[in-house]
Design a protein around this motif. Sequence first.
Motif, PDB file in Angstrom:
ATOM      1  N   TYR A   1      -6.972  17.168  24.487  1.00 15.46           N
ATOM      2  CA  TYR A   1      -6.830  15.823  25.051  1.00 15.46           C
ATOM      3  C   TYR A   1      -8.141  15.048  24.957  1.00 15.46           C
ATOM      4  O   TYR A   1      -8.146  13.836  24.718  1.00 15.46           O
ATOM      5  CB  TYR A   1      -6.368  15.912  26.513  1.00 15.46           C
ATOM      6  CG  TYR A   1      -4.881  16.023  26.681  1.00 15.46           C
ATOM      7  CD1 TYR A   1      -4.132  16.924  25.921  1.00 15.46           C
ATOM      8  CD2 TYR A   1      -4.189  15.248  27.609  1.00 15.46           C
ATOM      9  CE1 TYR A   1      -2.761  17.023  26.066  1.00 15.46           C
ATOM     10  CE2 TYR A   1      -2.816  15.340  27.771  1.00 15.46           C
ATOM     11  CZ  TYR A   1      -2.113  16.242  26.994  1.00 15.46           C
ATOM     12  OH  TYR A   1      -0.751  16.339  27.141  1.00 15.46           O
ATOM     13  N   THR A   2      -9.249  15.739  25.165  1.00 12.08           N
ATOM     14  CA  THR A   2     -10.559  15.090  25.048  1.00 12.08           C
ATOM     15  C   THR A   2     -10.749  14.501  23.662  1.00 12.08           C
ATOM     16  O   THR A   2     -11.152  13.339  23.499  1.00 12.08           O
ATOM     17  CB  THR A   2     -11.678  16.103  25.338  1.00 12.08           C
ATOM     18  OG1 THR A   2     -11.522  16.617  26.670  1.00 12.08           O
ATOM     19  CG2 THR A   2     -13.049  15.460  25.204  1.00 12.08           C
ATOM     20  N   HIS A   3     -10.443  15.300  22.657  1.00  6.65           N
ATOM     21  CA  HIS A   3     -10.605  14.861  21.271  1.00  6.65           C
ATOM     22  C   HIS A   3      -9.648  13.723  20.937  1.00  6.65           C
ATOM     23  O   HIS A   3     -10.040  12.709  20.333  1.00  6.65           O
ATOM     24  CB  HIS A   3     -10.375  16.043  20.331  1.00  6.65           C
ATOM     25  CG  HIS A   3     -10.355  15.679  18.883  1.00  6.65           C
ATOM     26  ND1 HIS A   3     -11.486  15.304  18.195  1.00  6.65           N
ATOM     27  CD2 HIS A   3      -9.332  15.612  17.986  1.00  6.65           C
ATOM     28  CE1 HIS A   3     -11.170  15.022  16.945  1.00  6.65           C
ATOM     29  NE2 HIS A   3      -9.869  15.201  16.792  1.00  6.65           N
ATOM     30  N   ALA A   4      -8.372  13.846  21.342  1.00  6.72           N
ATOM     31  CA  ALA A   4      -7.371  12.838  21.005  1.00  6.72           C
ATOM     32  C   ALA A   4      -7.683  11.498  21.661  1.00  6.72           C
ATOM     33  O   ALA A   4      -7.602  10.437  21.020  1.00  6.72           O
ATOM     34  CB  ALA A   4      -5.984  13.328  21.425  1.00  6.72           C
ATOM     35  N   LEU A   5      -8.053  11.513  22.942  1.00  6.47           N
ATOM     36  CA  LEU A   5      -8.308  10.260  23.648  1.00  6.47           C
ATOM     37  C   LEU A   5      -9.606   9.602  23.201  1.00  6.47           C
ATOM     38  O   LEU A   5      -9.697   8.365  23.159  1.00  6.47           O
ATOM     39  CB  LEU A   5      -8.330  10.510  25.158  1.00  6.47           C
ATOM     40  CG  LEU A   5      -6.989  10.934  25.754  1.00  6.47           C
ATOM     41  CD1 LEU A   5      -7.142  11.266  27.230  1.00  6.47           C
ATOM     42  CD2 LEU A   5      -5.951   9.829  25.568  1.00  6.47           C
ATOM     43  N   ALA A   6     -10.604  10.407  22.868  1.00 11.32           N
ATOM     44  CA  ALA A   6     -11.843   9.829  22.337  1.00 11.32           C
ATOM     45  C   ALA A   6     -11.566   9.117  21.015  1.00 11.32           C
ATOM     46  O   ALA A   6     -12.074   8.010  20.767  1.00 11.32           O
ATOM     47  CB  ALA A   6     -12.902  10.918  22.149  1.00 11.32           C
ATOM     48  N   GLY A   7     -10.741   9.725  20.169  1.00  7.82           N
ATOM     49  CA  GLY A   7     -10.376   9.078  18.911  1.00  7.82           C
ATOM     50  C   GLY A   7      -9.571   7.814  19.120  1.00  7.82           C
ATOM     51  O   GLY A   7      -9.763   6.802  18.430  1.00  7.82           O
ATOM     52  N   PHE A   8      -8.662   7.843  20.107  1.00  8.79           N
ATOM     53  CA  PHE A   8      -7.828   6.671  20.399  1.00  8.79           C
ATOM     54  C   PHE A   8      -8.681   5.499  20.882  1.00  8.79           C
ATOM     55  O   PHE A   8      -8.542   4.374  20.386  1.00  8.79           O
ATOM     56  CB  PHE A   8      -6.792   7.048  21.457  1.00  8.79           C
ATOM     57  CG  PHE A   8      -5.940   5.910  21.929  1.00  8.79           C
ATOM     58  CD1 PHE A   8      -5.048   5.273  21.070  1.00  8.79           C
ATOM     59  CD2 PHE A   8      -6.034   5.459  23.236  1.00  8.79           C
ATOM     60  CE1 PHE A   8      -4.257   4.214  21.510  1.00  8.79           C
ATOM     61  CE2 PHE A   8      -5.248   4.403  23.684  1.00  8.79           C
ATOM     62  CZ  PHE A   8      -4.364   3.779  22.818  1.00  8.79           C
ATOM     63  N   LEU A   9      -9.571   5.752  21.833  1.00  5.27           N
ATOM     64  CA  LEU A   9     -10.408   4.668  22.352  1.00  5.27           C
ATOM     65  C   LEU A   9     -11.416   4.201  21.307  1.00  5.27           C
ATOM     66  O   LEU A   9     -11.759   3.013  21.258  1.00  5.27           O
ATOM     67  CB  LEU A   9     -11.129   5.121  23.624  1.00  5.27           C
ATOM     68  CG  LEU A   9     -10.222   5.443  24.813  1.00  5.27           C
ATOM     69  CD1 LEU A   9     -11.049   5.820  26.036  1.00  5.27           C
ATOM     70  CD2 LEU A   9      -9.304   4.271  25.140  1.00  5.27           C
ATOM     71  N   GLY A  10     -11.883   5.125  20.470  1.00  8.90           N
ATOM     72  CA  GLY A  10     -12.771   4.717  19.382  1.00  8.90           C
ATOM     73  C   GLY A  10     -12.072   3.798  18.401  1.00  8.90           C
ATOM     74  O   GLY A  10     -12.656   2.811  17.917  1.00  8.90           O
ATOM     75  N   PHE A  11     -10.799   4.108  18.104  1.00 16.71           N
ATOM     76  CA  PHE A  11     -10.026   3.230  17.218  1.00 16.71           C
ATOM     77  C   PHE A  11      -9.852   1.854  17.851  1.00 16.71           C
ATOM     78  O   PHE A  11     -10.001   0.827  17.183  1.00 16.71           O
ATOM     79  CB  PHE A  11      -8.655   3.849  16.933  1.00 16.71           C
ATOM     80  CG  PHE A  11      -7.700   2.893  16.265  1.00 16.71           C
ATOM     81  CD1 PHE A  11      -7.749   2.691  14.890  1.00 16.71           C
ATOM     82  CD2 PHE A  11      -6.777   2.169  17.012  1.00 16.71           C
ATOM     83  CE1 PHE A  11      -6.886   1.787  14.273  1.00 16.71           C
ATOM     84  CE2 PHE A  11      -5.913   1.274  16.413  1.00 16.71           C
ATOM     85  CZ  PHE A  11      -5.969   1.081  15.031  1.00 16.71           C
ATOM     86  N   LEU A  12      -9.524   1.823  19.152  1.00 17.40           N
ATOM     87  CA  LEU A  12      -9.316   0.529  19.811  1.00 17.40           C
ATOM     88  C   LEU A  12     -10.584  -0.309  19.822  1.00 17.40           C
ATOM     89  O   LEU A  12     -10.528  -1.543  19.719  1.00 17.40           O
ATOM     90  CB  LEU A  12      -8.829   0.746  21.242  1.00 17.40           C
ATOM     91  CG  LEU A  12      -7.396   1.273  21.407  1.00 17.40           C
ATOM     92  CD1 LEU A  12      -7.046   1.391  22.885  1.00 17.40           C
ATOM     93  CD2 LEU A  12      -6.391   0.373  20.702  1.00 17.40           C
ATOM     94  N   THR A  13     -11.742   0.336  19.946  1.00 12.76           N
ATOM     95  CA  THR A  13     -13.003  -0.406  19.931  1.00 12.76           C
ATOM     96  C   THR A  13     -13.169  -1.159  18.616  1.00 12.76           C
ATOM     97  O   THR A  13     -13.574  -2.328  18.594  1.00 12.76           O
ATOM     98  CB  THR A  13     -14.181   0.552  20.156  1.00 12.76           C
ATOM     99  OG1 THR A  13     -14.047   1.176  21.438  1.00 12.76           O
ATOM    100  CG2 THR A  13     -15.509  -0.197  20.092  1.00 12.76           C
ATOM    101  N   GLN A  14     -12.833  -0.504  17.507  1.00 11.25           N
ATOM    102  CA  GLN A  14     -12.909  -1.170  16.202  1.00 11.25           C
ATOM    103  C   GLN A  14     -11.760  -2.152  16.018  1.00 11.25           C
ATOM    104  O   GLN A  14     -11.952  -3.258  15.497  1.00 11.25           O
ATOM    105  CB  GLN A  14     -12.885  -0.125  15.090  1.00 11.25           C
ATOM    106  CG  GLN A  14     -14.111   0.773  15.061  1.00 11.25           C
ATOM    107  CD  GLN A  14     -14.106   1.731  13.883  1.00 11.25           C
ATOM    108  OE1 GLN A  14     -13.078   1.943  13.248  1.00 11.25           O
ATOM    109  NE2 GLN A  14     -15.256   2.318  13.592  1.00 11.25           N
ATOM    110  N   HIS A  15     -10.577  -1.757  16.451  1.00 15.12           N
ATOM    111  CA  HIS A  15      -9.383  -2.573  16.241  1.00 15.12           C
ATOM    112  C   HIS A  15      -9.437  -3.879  17.040  1.00 15.12           C
ATOM    113  O   HIS A  15      -9.032  -4.945  16.550  1.00 15.12           O
ATOM    114  CB  HIS A  15      -8.153  -1.758  16.657  1.00 15.12           C
ATOM    115  CG  HIS A  15      -6.840  -2.435  16.419  1.00 15.12           C
ATOM    116  ND1 HIS A  15      -6.353  -2.708  15.158  1.00 15.12           N
ATOM    117  CD2 HIS A  15      -5.905  -2.897  17.307  1.00 15.12           C
ATOM    118  CE1 HIS A  15      -5.170  -3.300  15.270  1.00 15.12           C
ATOM    119  NE2 HIS A  15      -4.883  -3.434  16.557  1.00 15.12           N
TER     120      HIS A  15
END
Length: 332
Positions: free
Chosen positions: A57-71
Amino acid sequence: MATRTSPSRRQHTAQQPGPEVVASIPPVPVTAEAARLGFLAWMRQERHAAANTVEAYTHALAGFLGFLTQHLGKEPDLAALAALRAADIRAWLASLSNAGLVAASRAQHLSAVRGFFRYLDRRHGLEIPAIRLVATARVRPGLPRALTVEQACDVTQHVDDVSDDPALQARDVALFSLLYGSGLRIAEALGLDVRDAATLRTSQTLTVTGKGSKTRIVPVLPAVCAAIEAWLAVHPDAQPGSPLFLGARGKRLDPAVAQRVLRTYRRLAGLPEHATPHALRHSFATHLLAGGGDLRSIQDLLGHASLSTTQRYTAVDDAALLAVWRKTHPRA
């Protein structure tokens, strides 16, 4: 003379919440990152989620929020999460696909985000309706890949060829014999302590802790008991509270090290690439089923919460029979 309190003063005092009421109200995080950290802490401390689950979950959510920061062009806050559209979430899933993640992995990442959003809704009253508009792709689970009986026995009997250290040789034989002989997950075997092996002398059983902190009792074959006894005889620190399986530095053996040992051996012995520690667990179940074991018993031995998970091994057995038929029948 007693001091009189005016009605307005009493009313104002009565409206003040007590300290216990204030303490029970969870603070509202300001940023999505703070909310993520709060969610992960909640999973560890209140849900008692397995370490592997929290890590995923740590890895998945970090990737999700990282994508949103760029998106979105900036780090998201809670208002930005609430304003997400289904198209934004689908764009994130598309990015995972472009990065090479298979459907099963994408479904796991989406499950982590759904859990995070449920937490925000229940704990902080933040509703994110867009997530309900995104369907999870149906993932057909792959068949477990087991070794043949000869290959599995080869591992348990000759994996000591990897090391020149007699103690490490005894450890590796004991570990991989236990994985195949009792069908344990690698994390379950490495979570055992020396005290847990005390029951081997009296009942030839082990109590293991599986997923969700659920315990079960598994039988241990005499040959596996002997292998563990041989390892305990050279164990560097055989105190009851010490880990049963130690690494070279005296700490609890890391799963990556066990995987590397078997990876080295399979290349030495010419075994297939799917010869992994988990394949020994698959082999345990497949060989029991082929020998006439019933699904319910195998489910209990493996610690599966659902019988449907165990039923996958019937497909493996059917596939093996079909392969034999195709290979040997004169009209196939």
